[in-house]
Design a protein around this motif. Sequence first.
Motif, short mmCIF file in Angstrom:
data_model
loop_
_atom_site.label_atom_id
_atom_site.label_comp_id
_atom_site.label_asym_id
_atom_site.label_seq_id
_atom_site.Cartn_x
_atom_site.Cartn_y
_atom_site.Cartn_z
N ALA A 52 0.72 -1.21 -0.15
CA ALA A 52 -0.21 0.09 0.04
C ALA A 52 0.83 1.19 -0.04
CB ALA A 52 -1.04 0.06 1.40
N ASP A 53 1.92 1.12 0.92
CA ASP A 53 2.89 2.34 0.75
C ASP A 53 3.52 2.64 -0.46
OD1 ASP A 53 2.07 2.91 3.44
OD2 ASP A 53 3.98 2.21 4.23
N VAL A 54 4.00 1.74 -1.14
CA VAL A 54 4.62 1.84 -2.50
C VAL A 54 3.55 2.36 -3.55
CG1 VAL A 54 5.60 0.60 -4.25
CG2 VAL A 54 6.35 0.04 -2.10
N CYS A 55 2.36 1.78 -3.47
CA CYS A 55 1.45 2.65 -4.40
C CYS A 55 1.25 3.89 -4.19
CB CYS A 55 0.11 1.60 -4.27
SG CYS A 55 -0.19 -0.13 -4.83
N GLN A 56 1.13 4.53 -2.90
CA GLN A 56 0.90 5.60 -2.57
C GLN A 56 2.19 6.46 -3.17
OE1 GLN A 56 -1.94 7.03 -1.90
NE2 GLN A 56 -1.18 8.98 -2.24
N ALA A 57 3.39 5.81 -2.83
CA ALA A 57 4.74 6.67 -3.08
C ALA A 57 4.47 6.99 -4.51
CB ALA A 57 5.94 5.75 -2.43
N THR A 58 4.25 6.11 -5.44
CA THR A 58 4.28 6.53 -6.93
C THR A 58 3.42 7.60 -7.14
OG1 THR A 58 2.42 4.70 -7.49
CG2 THR A 58 4.43 3.86 -7.60
N GLU A 68 14.04 2.78 -1.93
CA GLU A 68 14.28 1.78 -0.48
C GLU A 68 13.48 0.48 -0.44
OE1 GLU A 68 13.85 4.48 2.66
OE2 GLU A 68 15.57 5.62 2.29
N ASN A 69 12.23 0.51 -0.90
CA ASN A 69 11.21 -0.44 -1.04
C ASN A 69 10.91 -1.41 -2.02
OD1 ASN A 69 10.08 -0.14 1.96
ND2 ASN A 69 10.34 1.81 1.44
N VAL A 70 11.61 -0.91 -3.31
CA VAL A 70 11.37 -1.85 -4.60
C VAL A 70 12.60 -1.85 -4.82
CG1 VAL A 70 10.47 -1.81 -6.99
CG2 VAL A 70 9.22 -0.47 -5.25
N VAL A 71 13.09 -3.25 -5.03
CA VAL A 71 14.43 -3.69 -5.39
C VAL A 71 14.41 -4.75 -6.46
CG1 VAL A 71 15.32 -3.25 -3.04
CG2 VAL A 71 14.41 -5.62 -3.67
N GLY A 72 15.71 -4.98 -6.91
CA GLY A 72 15.74 -6.15 -8.01
C GLY A 72 16.40 -5.36 -9.39
N ASN A 73 16.47 -6.44 -10.10
CA ASN A 73 17.08 -6.18 -11.58
C ASN A 73 16.24 -5.08 -12.47
OD1 ASN A 73 19.09 -7.89 -10.92
ND2 ASN A 73 18.28 -9.58 -12.16
N GLY A 74 15.16 -5.19 -12.15
CA GLY A 74 13.99 -4.14 -12.85
C GLY A 74 13.55 -3.23 -12.11
N ALA A 75 13.91 -2.92 -10.82
CA ALA A 75 13.38 -1.91 -10.18
C ALA A 75 13.15 -0.46 -10.62
CB ALA A 75 14.23 -1.83 -8.85
N LYS A 76 14.27 -0.08 -11.17
CA LYS A 76 14.11 1.31 -11.71
C LYS A 76 13.37 1.23 -13.05
CE LYS A 76 15.97 5.41 -12.64
NZ LYS A 76 14.87 6.18 -12.61
N ALA A 77 13.02 0.43 -13.67
CA ALA A 77 12.26 0.44 -14.98
C ALA A 77 10.73 0.39 -14.50
CB ALA A 77 12.28 -0.75 -16.02
N PHE A 78 10.66 -0.41 -13.53
CA PHE A 78 9.41 -0.52 -12.55
C PHE A 78 8.77 0.76 -12.12
CE2 PHE A 78 6.70 -1.13 -8.56
CZ PHE A 78 5.76 -1.85 -9.33
N ILE A 79 9.65 1.48 -11.27
CA ILE A 79 9.36 2.55 -10.83
C ILE A 79 9.28 3.91 -11.95
CG2 ILE A 79 10.37 4.49 -9.54
CD1 ILE A 79 11.85 2.49 -7.84
N ASP A 80 9.97 3.78 -12.84
CA ASP A 80 9.74 4.71 -14.01
C ASP A 80 8.33 4.65 -14.86
OD1 ASP A 80 12.10 5.88 -13.36
OD2 ASP A 80 13.25 4.87 -14.94
N GLN A 81 7.92 3.27 -14.82
CA GLN A 81 6.77 3.07 -15.63
C GLN A 81 5.67 3.24 -14.77
OE1 GLN A 81 6.81 -1.24 -16.56
NE2 GLN A 81 4.38 -1.32 -16.93
#
Length: 173
Positions: A52-58, A68-81
Amino acid sequence: MTQMPFIKGIKHAFIRGLPLLLMLSLLSSAGPVFALWLPWATEESKVAKVVADVCQATVNNDQRFLAENVVGNGAKAFIDQEIAAVQSLGVKKYHCRIQRVTILPPDNNWAIVEFDKVATLGSGEEFANKAFSILGKADGAWKITIGVGDKMKAGQDMLNLIRQGAGVPGQRK
């Protein structure tokens, strides 16, 4: 004259007790928020809060929190998307309705969350879409994990089994 020291005593006690009273009222009103991270909070509730916090942070474009809360190989692309989708649709708020949280055995360091992500647009219109996230536990904290190859595939396979009613291996139905 004997009343003056008594009145001063009451005034002094009130002034000294006021900060304590304010602190107690603040803590009691925010109890559920603080209780989520207390040692007796369930792992499921901790996982649901991270999602829920990640959804609101977007929506808030909180890059620091997301990093800090989204990690992994595709984290940057996921956040940007996700941020691009929020901006293009004009989403003002997300509400995550958690449907199911499954902590995966045997080590309980992976979780799958199925949820409905309800977006509220600037016009007030709402729409929902079904989603799922895989979370991993690192240093005692749950984090959404993106693009972690084998674990992601294993999580998707596990999710498919759960949806078919098979349950989680090693757990009672």
